[in-house]
Scaffold this motif. Structure first.
Motif, PDB file in Angstrom:
ATOM      1  N   UNK A   1       2.766   7.333  -8.178  1.00 50.76           N
ATOM      2  CA  UNK A   1       3.998   6.593  -8.400  1.00 50.76           C
ATOM      3  C   UNK A   1       3.748   5.197  -8.921  1.00 50.76           C
ATOM      4  N   UNK A   2       2.491   4.809  -8.924  1.00 45.41           N
ATOM      5  CA  UNK A   2       2.165   3.446  -9.298  1.00 45.41           C
ATOM      6  C   UNK A   2       1.448   3.410 -10.635  1.00 45.41           C
TER       7      UNK A   2
ATOM      8  N   UNK B   1      -3.907  -2.477  -3.783  1.00 46.60           N
ATOM      9  CA  UNK B   1      -3.683  -3.814  -4.349  1.00 46.60           C
ATOM     10  C   UNK B   1      -2.185  -4.099  -4.492  1.00 46.60           C
ATOM     11  N   UNK B   2      -1.439  -3.098  -4.909  1.00 43.52           N
ATOM     12  CA  UNK B   2       0.005  -3.268  -5.038  1.00 43.52           C
ATOM     13  C   UNK B   2       0.634  -3.558  -3.677  1.00 43.52           C
ATOM     14  N   UNK B   3       0.169  -2.851  -2.645  1.00 39.19           N
ATOM     15  CA  UNK B   3       0.704  -3.078  -1.306  1.00 39.19           C
ATOM     16  C   UNK B   3       0.425  -4.495  -0.822  1.00 39.19           C
ATOM     17  N   UNK B   4      -0.746  -5.023  -1.143  1.00 38.68           N
ATOM     18  CA  UNK B   4      -1.050  -6.406  -0.781  1.00 38.68           C
ATOM     19  C   UNK B   4      -0.133  -7.379  -1.506  1.00 38.68           C
TER      20      UNK B   4
ATOM     21  N   UNK C   1      -0.768  -6.635   5.215  1.00 41.83           N
ATOM     22  CA  UNK C   1      -1.350  -7.975   5.298  1.00 41.83           C
ATOM     23  C   UNK C   1      -2.784  -8.027   4.802  1.00 41.83           C
ATOM     24  N   UNK C   2      -3.571  -7.015   5.149  1.00 40.98           N
ATOM     25  CA  UNK C   2      -4.996  -7.159   4.879  1.00 40.98           C
ATOM     26  C   UNK C   2      -5.699  -5.814   4.810  1.00 40.98           C
TER      27      UNK C   2
ATOM     28  N   UNK D   1      -8.597  -2.883   7.010  1.00 43.95           N
ATOM     29  CA  UNK D   1      -7.787  -3.083   8.215  1.00 43.95           C
ATOM     30  C   UNK D   1      -6.465  -2.319   8.217  1.00 43.95           C
ATOM     31  N   UNK D   2      -5.661  -2.433   7.163  1.00 40.74           N
ATOM     32  CA  UNK D   2      -4.349  -1.794   7.167  1.00 40.74           C
ATOM     33  C   UNK D   2      -4.448  -0.274   7.215  1.00 40.74           C
TER      34      UNK D   2
END
Length: 313
Positions: free
Chosen positions: A23-24, A118-121, A127-128, A279-280
């Motif tokens: 989707x990205x 990267x898009x989610x960040x 967050x990380x 982490x996420x």
């Protein structure tokens, strides 16, 4: 017939990670590495810390100012002496573990980074993808480990990479540039074209090299998926492929207990344990790690750098 190495405990977790990829945006164009012969340079000067050493952080996005200067020493070490180095032009060996003697085990941490992540960040959805509590523990307890870095993760977290490189107990290894699949069926990951595989891995070596520290020629495929064609693509680079015999299942775990159980039930002398620092996607790894270390000590096992466990010195 192609040989595909996979690990069942990873299937559910990796599928969750990559489900949104289609989707990205399409992954960034892979350019040829600037100088694939650069295997090691001194660590850049300046502070090694991250600025926020004891909590989660998004970390800085790579900029020209944040990247270390790729200054090459007049006489760099012979590439053939680096841990994991193999003769270029030959199909790289694939290892799961070291000799089953002694009491050493390798804790390895994958640092994944995809375009979706990267898009989610950037969108603030997470967050990380750099769990600094893991680094805090490794530093505080002086626990050796090996980090398999994607090039995009290093670009996202240059200061954290400096911190890793400054730790004399940590080895740096290669986990591709953008965590794309090297086979046609690898837990739903988009596949990297075969003609780009060599350049993808060489690019990451070039990105990691200027940070100095304990450089290696170890490489891990995303999803641990590979076949003969993928291995042949790595032949020019002179690497050793490291899978692992103990898969922790830490991605997307909701409790630390199953992670600890998976590791301690499977670990043996010479084991290579697969964990994650993202982490996420692996939020319980830092909670599991103290229990893993305690369990290893109870069994008389001691963490060591991957090169020592595999006896590549």
């Amino acid at each position: 017939m192609p040989v595909r190495i996979s690990r069942v405990p990873l299937a559910a977790t990796l599928t969750a990670v990559v489900g949104a990829v289609v989707l990205l945006t399409v992954p960034a164009h892979l350019r040829e590495p600037v100088n694939a012969s650069i295997l090691w340079v001194p660590a850049p000067s300046g502070p090694a810390g991250t600025g926020t050493p004891s909590g989660p952080t998004d970390g800085p996005v790579d900029t020209a100012e944040s990247r270390p200067s790729p200054t090459v020493p007049a006489t760099p070490p012979d590439a053939r002496t680096l841990p994991g180095a193999t003769p270029p032009g030959t199909r790289p060996p694939v290892v799961d573990h070291g000799p089953r003697t002694g009491n050493k085990v390798a804790l390895t941490f994958d640092a994944d980074m995809t375009d979706t992540m990267r898009y989610q960040l950037r969108s603030g959805a997470v967050r990380s993808y750099a769990n600094l509590r893991i680094l805090d523990l490794l530093e505080r307890e002086r626990v050796p480990a090996t980090f398999f870095l994607t090039g995009k993760w290093v670009e996202q977290y240059p200061q954290v990479t400096r911190r890793l490189a400054a730790n004399p107990g940590i080895e740096l290894a290669n986990h591709t540039y953008a965590h794309l699949a090297f086979t046609s069926d690898c837990y739903g990951l988009p596949r990297l074209p075969q003609r780009q595989m060599t350049a993808d891995v060489a690019r990451t070596f070039d990105i990691v090299a200027p940070y100095g520290g304990r450089q290696t020629r170890y490489f891990r495929f995303p999803g641990l998926c590979h076949d003969h064609a993928a291995l042949d693509a790595l032949a020019p680079l002179g690497v050793t492929v490291v899978d692992g015999d103990v898969v922790s299942g830490d991605p997307f775990a909701t409790s630390w207990r199953p992670i600890v159980r998976a590791v301690l039930d499977g670990v043996r002398p010479g084991s290579v344990v697969v964990l994650h620092v993202t982490e996420a996607n692996a939020p319980m790894t830092d909670e599991a790690l103290p229990h893993i270390l305690a369990g290893l000590a109870e069994r008389g096992l001691e963490p060591a750098p991957l090169s020592e466990v595999l006896q590549h010195r």
